[in-house]
Design a protein around this motif. Sequence first.
Motif, PDB file in Angstrom:
ATOM      1  N   UNK A 335       2.989  17.037  18.622  1.00 38.95           N
ATOM      2  CA  UNK A 335       4.210  16.505  18.021  1.00 38.95           C
ATOM      3  C   UNK A 335       4.120  16.557  16.506  1.00 38.95           C
ATOM      4  N   UNK A 336       5.271  16.536  15.861  1.00 38.79           N
ATOM      5  CA  UNK A 336       5.354  16.504  14.394  1.00 38.79           C
ATOM      6  C   UNK A 336       6.193  15.295  14.014  1.00 38.79           C
ATOM      7  N   UNK A 337       5.627  14.421  13.218  1.00 42.83           N
ATOM      8  CA  UNK A 337       6.298  13.162  12.890  1.00 42.83           C
ATOM      9  C   UNK A 337       6.279  12.911  11.389  1.00 42.83           C
ATOM     10  N   UNK A 338       7.412  12.446  10.848  1.00 43.52           N
ATOM     11  CA  UNK A 338       7.468  11.971   9.464  1.00 43.52           C
ATOM     12  C   UNK A 338       7.298  10.466   9.512  1.00 43.52           C
ATOM     13  N   UNK A 339       6.183   9.970   9.019  1.00 46.60           N
ATOM     14  CA  UNK A 339       5.914   8.541   9.149  1.00 46.60           C
ATOM     15  C   UNK A 339       6.300   7.733   7.931  1.00 46.60           C
ATOM     16  N   UNK A 340       6.495   8.411   6.783  1.00 47.40           N
ATOM     17  CA  UNK A 340       6.865   7.671   5.571  1.00 47.40           C
ATOM     18  C   UNK A 340       7.339   8.664   4.510  1.00 47.40           C
ATOM     19  N   UNK A 341       8.328   8.245   3.737  1.00 49.34           N
ATOM     20  CA  UNK A 341       8.796   9.028   2.587  1.00 49.34           C
ATOM     21  C   UNK A 341       8.913   8.077   1.405  1.00 49.34           C
ATOM     22  N   UNK A 342       8.446   8.505   0.245  1.00 50.18           N
ATOM     23  CA  UNK A 342       8.560   7.654  -0.933  1.00 50.18           C
ATOM     24  C   UNK A 342       8.821   8.484  -2.180  1.00 50.18           C
ATOM     25  N   UNK A 343       9.465   7.842  -3.151  1.00 51.53           N
ATOM     26  CA  UNK A 343       9.633   8.444  -4.471  1.00 51.53           C
ATOM     27  C   UNK A 343       8.761   7.673  -5.453  1.00 51.53           C
ATOM     28  N   UNK A 344       8.844   8.027  -6.719  1.00 51.60           N
ATOM     29  CA  UNK A 344       7.969   7.409  -7.714  1.00 51.60           C
ATOM     30  C   UNK A 344       8.301   5.939  -7.960  1.00 51.60           C
ATOM     31  N   UNK A 345       9.581   5.557  -7.776  1.00 54.88           N
ATOM     32  CA  UNK A 345       9.961   4.165  -8.030  1.00 54.88           C
ATOM     33  C   UNK A 345       9.605   3.285  -6.849  1.00 54.88           C
ATOM     34  N   UNK A 346       8.729   2.274  -7.074  1.00 55.84           N
ATOM     35  CA  UNK A 346       8.292   1.383  -6.009  1.00 55.84           C
ATOM     36  C   UNK A 346       8.497  -0.080  -6.370  1.00 55.84           C
ATOM     37  N   UNK A 347       9.185  -0.338  -7.471  1.00 57.39           N
ATOM     38  CA  UNK A 347       9.405  -1.711  -7.891  1.00 57.39           C
ATOM     39  C   UNK A 347      10.540  -2.368  -7.123  1.00 57.39           C
ATOM     40  N   UNK A 348      10.798  -3.658  -7.389  1.00 50.85           N
ATOM     41  CA  UNK A 348      11.889  -4.368  -6.699  1.00 50.85           C
ATOM     42  C   UNK A 348      13.245  -3.865  -7.175  1.00 50.85           C
ATOM     43  N   UNK A 349      14.220  -3.920  -6.298  1.00 55.57           N
ATOM     44  CA  UNK A 349      15.574  -3.507  -6.655  1.00 55.57           C
ATOM     45  C   UNK A 349      15.727  -1.993  -6.712  1.00 55.57           C
ATOM     46  N   UNK A 350      16.892  -1.565  -7.142  1.00 56.38           N
ATOM     47  CA  UNK A 350      17.212  -0.140  -7.211  1.00 56.38           C
ATOM     48  C   UNK A 350      17.464   0.267  -8.650  1.00 56.38           C
TER      49      UNK A 350
END
Length: 504
Positions: A335-350
């Motif tokens: 199987x092929x699974x995407x378990x997580x995606x992230x960008x550089x911004x990891x702080x609170x809010x948008x």
Amino acid sequence: MKKQLQNTLLLLLYLSGNLVFAQTDWDAKIKQELPKILEKHRELVSIPNVASDEANMMKNVDWVTKAFKELDFEVSILKTSTLPVFLAEKQVNPKAKTILFYLHLDGQAVNPQKWNQKDPFRPVLKEQDDDGVWQIINWSRIKTYIDPDWRVFGRAAADDKAPIIMMLSALEFLQKEQQKLQYNVKIILDLQEETRSKGFLSTLETYKNKYAADYMIIMDGPAHPTNKPTLTFGCRGIATINISIYGAKLPQHSGHYGNYAPNPVFSMSHLLASMKDETGKVVIDGFYDGITLDTETQKLLAQVPDDNVQIQKSLGISKPDNVGKTYQEALQYPSLNVRHIETSWKGPGLKTIIPEIVTAYLDVRLVKETNGKAQLDKVKKHIESQGYLVLNRKPIDSERSKHTKIATITTNAGVSAFRTDINSFIGKKLRTTISNAFGNDPIMIRTMGGTVPITPAIQVLDIPAIIVPMVNMDNNQHNPNENIRIGNITQGIKICLAILSMKL
């Protein structure tokens, strides 16, 4: 004529062994001793067993050491690169076959605030009320009547202290009945299974002779949801690949640079979408190569009493991925699974930014026919076929200015899958043994979906291995409110008795 006589003697020997088991009313004896067994289970579960807490882990070791020594086992505490490995041995005959049983003594970490009890390491007894809610009941009730559907809630109550208690109880019953083991027994208790078995795996070469055996039985994981006796002949492996795609060198304001600076999230979405079709099948070239399900295998998969409609309902999906026709068939393919995606911004809010990087973390579940490195190479080639310059580091400025599509990948070939032939000697022996004990064939799982971290041990020790799972599927394994159904404890003891009484 001589060979025929030998076969007859072997058959009589086999039948005599099963006759001894059949003549003993184990159900009655287990029922009689069950209150004491549950108190022992309660006592063991009350000792915290998170691997990072070495002091308490050694208290667990002390507890099981005392228990096995009382059963006349020789106990060794084997040094490793981290926590030790517990090994208990009983030799009946140097020329007899040997079975190595694997269990683990550690449990997952806990977040007490998410548990429906004061302390996850203070086990509580519960029964369901009319609304299906689990309510705490007094432990004193086990002295008069025990409902098999009652449950004990606590960390490691099921995974994996229940099987340890089942094994100890079975050995104690045999000792009381003066029934001798028919083969040599070795029992490993791993102190770091929940953290990838680092200590145990580091000792494979050092203690190879200590671990040597003819067969391996792994007593971990849940039985089939029906709670019928189950044999699992393999598990999938796992490999991982992380993919990073780049936009501008720094995050940009979406007002100033929207429509100008490319957003790598959209690039990543196109790349990931190119790996699977709309039905859920992986379209990476050669991803399913080598997988064939012949008629015999399809019959084996079909005998598993899964309710695929109910599985879909419980998952809340209208339709599964179109890889196998059933749940069991789906597990036979990588199987092929995407378990997580992230960008550089990891702080609170948008923030209204265009990220400079996006990373997708993928895992590939492996089957016996697939190799971790080979599968990851196929993923890499696919990324290249989509026009990407693939690197194993961050790109430099000259590469950024020359190439529109750049991806950095990191890979880990991980843990291989294993699968033992259902028609192997030990496979047939276990199937017959459990059939005789319970009057019906066990459910036979060709490959379970998860990964057992000790698979490298199976390969290094070069012994056929079979998983004998005994706890209830709905035990909340690794989650808050972990539990063990009491009916599974009694059945597990009987399974252990049958296995320990079989002739090899």
